[in-house]
Design a protein around this motif. Structure first.
Motif, mmCIF file in Angstrom:
data_model
loop_
_atom_site.group_PDB
_atom_site.id
_atom_site.type_symbol
_atom_site.label_atom_id
_atom_site.label_comp_id
_atom_site.label_asym_id
_atom_site.label_seq_id
_atom_site.Cartn_x
_atom_site.Cartn_y
_atom_site.Cartn_z
ATOM 1 N N LEU A 4 -2.855 85.685 -1.140
ATOM 2 C CA LEU A 4 -3.041 86.462 0.084
ATOM 3 C C LEU A 4 -4.183 87.438 -0.096
ATOM 4 C CD1 LEU A 4 -2.302 87.609 2.862
ATOM 5 C CD2 LEU A 4 -0.534 88.992 1.727
ATOM 6 N N TYR A 6 -5.869 90.451 1.345
ATOM 7 C CA TYR A 6 -5.125 91.426 2.138
ATOM 8 C C TYR A 6 -5.754 92.804 2.066
ATOM 9 C CZ TYR A 6 -1.150 94.741 2.690
ATOM 10 O OH TYR A 6 -0.330 95.778 3.039
ATOM 11 N N ILE A 15 1.444 89.448 7.428
ATOM 12 C CA ILE A 15 1.640 88.388 6.443
ATOM 13 C C ILE A 15 2.544 88.855 5.303
ATOM 14 C CG2 ILE A 15 0.485 86.625 5.084
ATOM 15 C CD1 ILE A 15 -0.136 86.684 8.145
ATOM 16 N N THR A 16 2.421 90.106 4.875
ATOM 17 C CA THR A 16 3.353 90.581 3.858
ATOM 18 C C THR A 16 4.774 90.633 4.413
ATOM 19 O OG1 THR A 16 2.717 92.865 4.361
ATOM 20 C CG2 THR A 16 1.680 91.827 2.455
ATOM 21 N N TYR A 26 3.974 84.519 -3.877
ATOM 22 C CA TYR A 26 2.618 84.880 -3.478
ATOM 23 C C TYR A 26 2.071 85.955 -4.390
ATOM 24 C CZ TYR A 26 4.076 89.306 -1.178
ATOM 25 O OH TYR A 26 4.552 90.574 -0.905
ATOM 26 N N PRO A 53 -6.345 89.197 7.460
ATOM 27 C CA PRO A 53 -5.973 88.529 6.223
ATOM 28 C C PRO A 53 -6.495 87.099 6.183
ATOM 29 C CG PRO A 53 -4.170 88.383 7.766
ATOM 30 C CD PRO A 53 -5.243 89.189 8.452
ATOM 31 N N ILE A 55 -5.445 83.386 3.608
ATOM 32 C CA ILE A 55 -4.623 82.872 2.524
ATOM 33 C C ILE A 55 -5.253 81.619 1.959
ATOM 34 C CG2 ILE A 55 -2.474 83.780 3.508
ATOM 35 C CD1 ILE A 55 -1.741 80.794 4.176
ATOM 36 N N SER A 72 -4.576 85.770 11.459
ATOM 37 C CA SER A 72 -3.191 86.094 11.147
ATOM 38 C C SER A 72 -2.186 85.256 11.930
ATOM 39 C CB SER A 72 -2.935 87.585 11.376
ATOM 40 O OG SER A 72 -3.208 87.957 12.714
#
Length: 234
Positions: A4, A6, A15-16, A26, A53, A55, A72
């Motif tokens: 991630l 971030y 996302i967290t 993660y 973010p 990933i 996101s």
């Protein structure tokens, strides 16, 4: 494993929140957007819009090469489908969830973001802009409040990616010049999510990565001084 990319913004928190709720393994790779780390070539190969973010799923379901993803809302949808969680298999509930996810992406996030900019970060106050975005943020709060009048969560009985998308944009309500007392159903929903253990963990991570502090002028130039030339440099 989900890598991630971030930083501690509402879009990053979405996302967290999901990853802490789902238990997917993660690791966080901080991208300090105030220092311009979003313009690093390695990051731009994952997120060409130079925004967090993003990933990289290093173990996708098809067993193929790692999958990079930015935006996101797209990330939330991908993670929900990967994990089988927070997005109903019922077609009607699924569509309901997705339309509210897109409502946040196209409305609540951008309008609240402009509210933040003109109310907090602009070099000088522009009354028309401040009034415009404070009122529009209030309108969107009212839409969400009305939606929550007869259900615990945005898409119905179950917590979903629609809730995860919206919640971080309500957290700074005072900075948006809103009062949750004006939106009782929204306030009840907000408090329920705030108390979830995964929410507590997600925001504790944010505190560890970036202590809240006013932006200096150099960071403001990085964040708000971008144009087409910025993209072409990358």
């Amino acid at each position: 494993m989900i890598d991630l990319y971030y930083w501690t913004t509402p879009n990053g928190h979405k996302i967290t929140l999901f990853l802490e709720e789902s238990g997917l393994p993660y690791r966080i790779l901080p991208i300090n957007i105030g220092k311009g780390e979003q313009f690093q070539p390695d990051f731009l190969r994952i997120a060409p819009n130079n925004r967090i973010p993003a990933i990289v799923d290093t173990e996708p379901a098809d067993g193929g090469a790692p999958i990079p993803l930015f935006e996101s809302g797209a990330i939330l949808l991908y993670l929900a489908e990967k994990s089988g969680r927070f997005l109903s298999a019922d077609p009607r509930v699924r569509l309901d969830t997705l339309q509210w996810l897109f409502w946040q992406m196209g409305g609540l996030g951008p309008m609240a973001g402009q509210n933040h900019h003109f109310g907090v970060y602009a070099p000088e106050p522009i009354p028309y802009a401040i009034d415009r975005y404070v009122k529009e943020t209030g309108r969107l709060y009212a839409v969400l409040d009305k939606r929550l009048a007869d259900r615990p969560f945005i898409a119905g009985d179950d917590y979903s990616i629609a809730d995860m998308a919206c919640y971080p944009w309500i957290v700074p309500y005072e900075r948006q010049r809103q009062s949750l007392a004006d939106f009782p159903h929204l306030a009840r929903w907000f408090e329920a999510i705030r108390q979830r253990p995964a929410t507590v963990r997600a925001y504790a991570l944010a505190e560890q990565i970036n202590k809240p502090a006013p932006l200096d002028e150099a960071a403001k130039q990085v964040l708000f001084g971008q144009d087409a030339k910025t993209v072409n440099k990358g």
